[in-house]
Design a protein around this motif. Structure first.
Motif, PDB file in Angstrom:
ATOM      1  N   ALA A 165     -80.902  58.281 -12.658  1.00 15.57           N
ATOM      2  CA  ALA A 165     -79.871  59.108 -11.797  1.00 15.57           C
ATOM      3  C   ALA A 165     -78.675  59.416 -12.975  1.00 15.57           C
ATOM      4  O   ALA A 165     -78.159  58.282 -13.643  1.00 15.57           O
ATOM      5  CB  ALA A 165     -79.287  58.389 -10.629  1.00 15.57           C
TER       6      ALA A 165
ATOM      7  N   ASP B 198     -80.042  50.987 -16.793  1.00 16.75           N
ATOM      8  CA  ASP B 198     -79.648  52.404 -16.467  1.00 16.75           C
ATOM      9  C   ASP B 198     -80.201  53.249 -17.710  1.00 16.75           C
ATOM     10  O   ASP B 198     -79.666  53.192 -19.016  1.00 16.75           O
ATOM     11  CB  ASP B 198     -78.117  52.271 -16.490  1.00 16.75           C
TER      12      ASP B 198
ATOM     13  N   ALA C 161     -74.979  57.724 -11.817  1.00 12.75           N
ATOM     14  CA  ALA C 161     -75.131  56.295 -11.023  1.00 12.75           C
ATOM     15  C   ALA C 161     -73.636  55.549 -11.316  1.00 12.75           C
ATOM     16  O   ALA C 161     -73.282  55.617 -12.403  1.00 12.75           O
ATOM     17  CB  ALA C 161     -76.402  55.679 -11.666  1.00 12.75           C
TER      18      ALA C 161
ATOM     19  N   ILE D 208     -83.372  52.847 -13.249  1.00 13.96           N
ATOM     20  CA  ILE D 208     -82.851  54.234 -12.625  1.00 13.96           C
ATOM     21  C   ILE D 208     -82.378  55.135 -13.649  1.00 13.96           C
ATOM     22  O   ILE D 208     -81.832  54.719 -14.925  1.00 13.96           O
ATOM     23  CB  ILE D 208     -81.495  53.617 -11.785  1.00 13.96           C
TER      24      ILE D 208
ATOM     25  N   ASP E 119     -73.327  51.943  -6.068  1.00 16.29           N
ATOM     26  CA  ASP E 119     -74.969  52.370  -5.678  1.00 16.29           C
ATOM     27  C   ASP E 119     -75.776  51.249  -5.706  1.00 16.29           C
ATOM     28  O   ASP E 119     -76.918  51.327  -5.274  1.00 16.29           O
ATOM     29  CB  ASP E 119     -75.324  53.597  -6.761  1.00 16.29           C
TER      30      ASP E 119
ATOM     31  N   TRP F 276     -76.976  46.947 -14.630  1.00 13.73           N
ATOM     32  CA  TRP F 276     -76.452  46.831 -13.409  1.00 13.73           C
ATOM     33  C   TRP F 276     -77.086  45.446 -12.748  1.00 13.73           C
ATOM     34  O   TRP F 276     -78.104  45.520 -13.062  1.00 13.73           O
ATOM     35  CB  TRP F 276     -76.471  47.809 -12.554  1.00 13.73           C
TER      36      TRP F 276
END
Length: 481
Positions: free
Chosen positions: A416, A434, A419, A414, A423, A450
């Motif tokens: 983002a 991440d 985050a 991810i 999520d 995560w």
């Protein structure tokens, strides 16, 4: 017509196409045991919006959203083929077809790409394999949801029974209610009824016998019509071969533990070492949620960069093993109130890495802090690599691993910028890289991973059970090695 009108019309057109995909996906799943994927994400039993959102995920691959207009022709072609049980990724079909320069039609290309699942090559549909859950706590109920969700044509895994201690009046009603509603994972997707007279929970047509017993020796599973079953022990009460062997009662063929195994019990992380399970092995462990989060990215990093040594710090959500309020606990610190404190504790995940990944020669140390959130954890993996690299090279590599490698069901990625832990509730991956938090300098890399320590781990358990039961069907197109 305004730009906004154009966007809305486009959205409605895509909705209509997605609606037309649902019956095709459902029929393939029910009648032929074919699971349709889109870049490793299942489209079975998904809503119109979910299908469109999954297509949007493809932006991570080509920088542009994958359109349902592009994947629908592949799906229609699959519906015309004589397919056997398999998993077919229409996202990968579309991506590889785009790169193919032979001038084949979609029908020709698709038939070639899935040839291993058609005609004389196809796997015959197998009789369903019975599954028993011993214990019905957090992991047990999530595994039950997944088993019910995946029952499909009835030729895969079949949840036949759960074994619990008697809990007094309306015990079965209360347990069914906990299956129906979950404060973290939401409502059960389907219908649940209770037949108290026959001690049965009926979930989406699956009849699940509730067996009351205080000890494995009290149960004869054949009395309930259960045979050659895989028993999933999610109590954690027994973790060595001697203790778990108590489950090998009439009707039970294999035992899978949802906690780290001790002694010579194999610790299995699906995607990494599940292919080492011996056919005659009757007892195995799915290791811990943290081990499952660590081992796949560790393997990926060691394969590409070499890992000399590492340390992992896990920031872990609190669990039922801790106390709501300060009270006696056999372990240090865990007696202090879980929802009010950060609690330093030990983790066996680092030492468990060597069991699941023996070829990794690097020494991995670890520690853990329990924090006041009910689900989703993060592992901060600090690695010294065998060669120098850059942050961009590491991110590009892990992104590709998450999309096209054999580890794509274990590792997600991810980028983002905002985050946070919530999520990732419901993530089916063992861990999620991440990108924004990743740090690399020379031969040092720090990964932030995560993981939904409840649901993501339960998905890994199901994958192991599918593998040992023989219903883990091949995926087409085959992932890059």
């Amino acid at each position: 017509m305004t730009v906004n009108d154009d966007s809305f019309t486009n959205w409605k057109n895509r909705e209509e196409i997605a609606e037309s995909m649902i019956p095709i996906i459902g029929k393939l799943h029910r009648e032929q045991d074919v699971t349709v994927l889109l870049h490793s994400r299942s489209l079975v039993n998904k809503s119109v919006v979910s299908i469109l959102k999954t297509h949007r995920f493809a932006r991570q691959i080509a920088g542009a959203e994958l359109s349902v207009t592009e994947t629908l022709p592949f799906l229609k072609t699959l519906a015309e083929l004589d397919l056997g049980p398999s998993q077919i990724d229409i996202g990968m079909l579309a991506a590889t077809y785009r790169e193919d320069d032979r001038g084949l039609s979609i029908a020709e290309f698709t038939a070639e790409a899935v040839a291993g699942a058609t005609g004389a090559n196809k796997i015959e549909r197998r009789e369903g394999r019975d599954v028993v859950l011993y214990g019905f706590g957090r992991i047990g109920r999530l595994v039950a949801r997944l088993l019910i969700e995946k029952s499909g044509s009835g030729n895969g895994l079949r949840l036949r029974a759960i074994v619990v201690r008697g809990g007094g009046d309306q015990d079965i009603v209360k347990r069914a209610s906990l299956l129906r509603r979950d404060s973290i994972h939401g409502q059960f997707q389907g219908t649940i009824t209770v037949d108290e007279a026959n001690s049965t929970i009926i979930a989406n047509g699956n009849e699940i016998k509730v067996i009351y017993a205080n000890d494995p020796s009290e149960v004869d599973y054949t009395a309930y019509g259960i045979k050659d079953a895989i028993l999933i022990d999610n109590t954690g009460k027994w973790r060595d071969r001697e203790g778990l062997s108590q489950h090998l009662r009439p009707g039970i063929d294999k035992v899978v533990l949802t906690a780290p195994g001790k002694g010579d019990v194999p610790n299995i992380v699906h995607g990494v070492n599940h292919d080492t399970i011996k056919p005659d092995e009757q007892i195995l462990s799915c290791a811990s949620c943290t081990t499952n989060a660590l081992v796949p990215p560790l393997k990926a990093m060691d394969d590409e960069f070499g890992v000399q040594r590492g340390h992992v710090e896990t920031v872990h959500s609190f669990t039922n093993d801790q106390n709501l309020l300060d009270n006696y606990h056999k372990s240090e610190r865990r007696g202090r109130s879980a929802p009010l404190n950060m609690v330093i504790t030990e983790t066996g995940a680092a030492s468990a890495v060597s069991k699941a990944l023996p070829e990794l020669k690097a020494k991995i140390t670890g520690s853990s802090i329990r924090v006041p959130v009910p689900d989703v954890s993060i592992a901060i993996l600090n690695l010294q690599l065998a060669r120098e690299t850059t942050r961009q090279e590491v991110l590009d590599y892990l992104r590709e691993v998450s999309l096209t490698s054999p580890l794509k069901r274990q590792i997600d990625f991810i980028s983002a910028p905002d985050a946070v832990s919530s999520d990732f509730i419901g993530s089916r991956h063992a861990s999620i890289v991440d990108a924004g938090a990743t740090k690399v300098e020379g031969d040092n890399a720090i990964l932030y991973l995560w993981y939904d320590n409840e649901f993501g781990y339960s998905c890994q358990v199901i994958r192991v059970v599918q593998h040992v039961s023989g219903v883990e069907y091949p995926t087409y197109p085959a992932p890059a090695v």
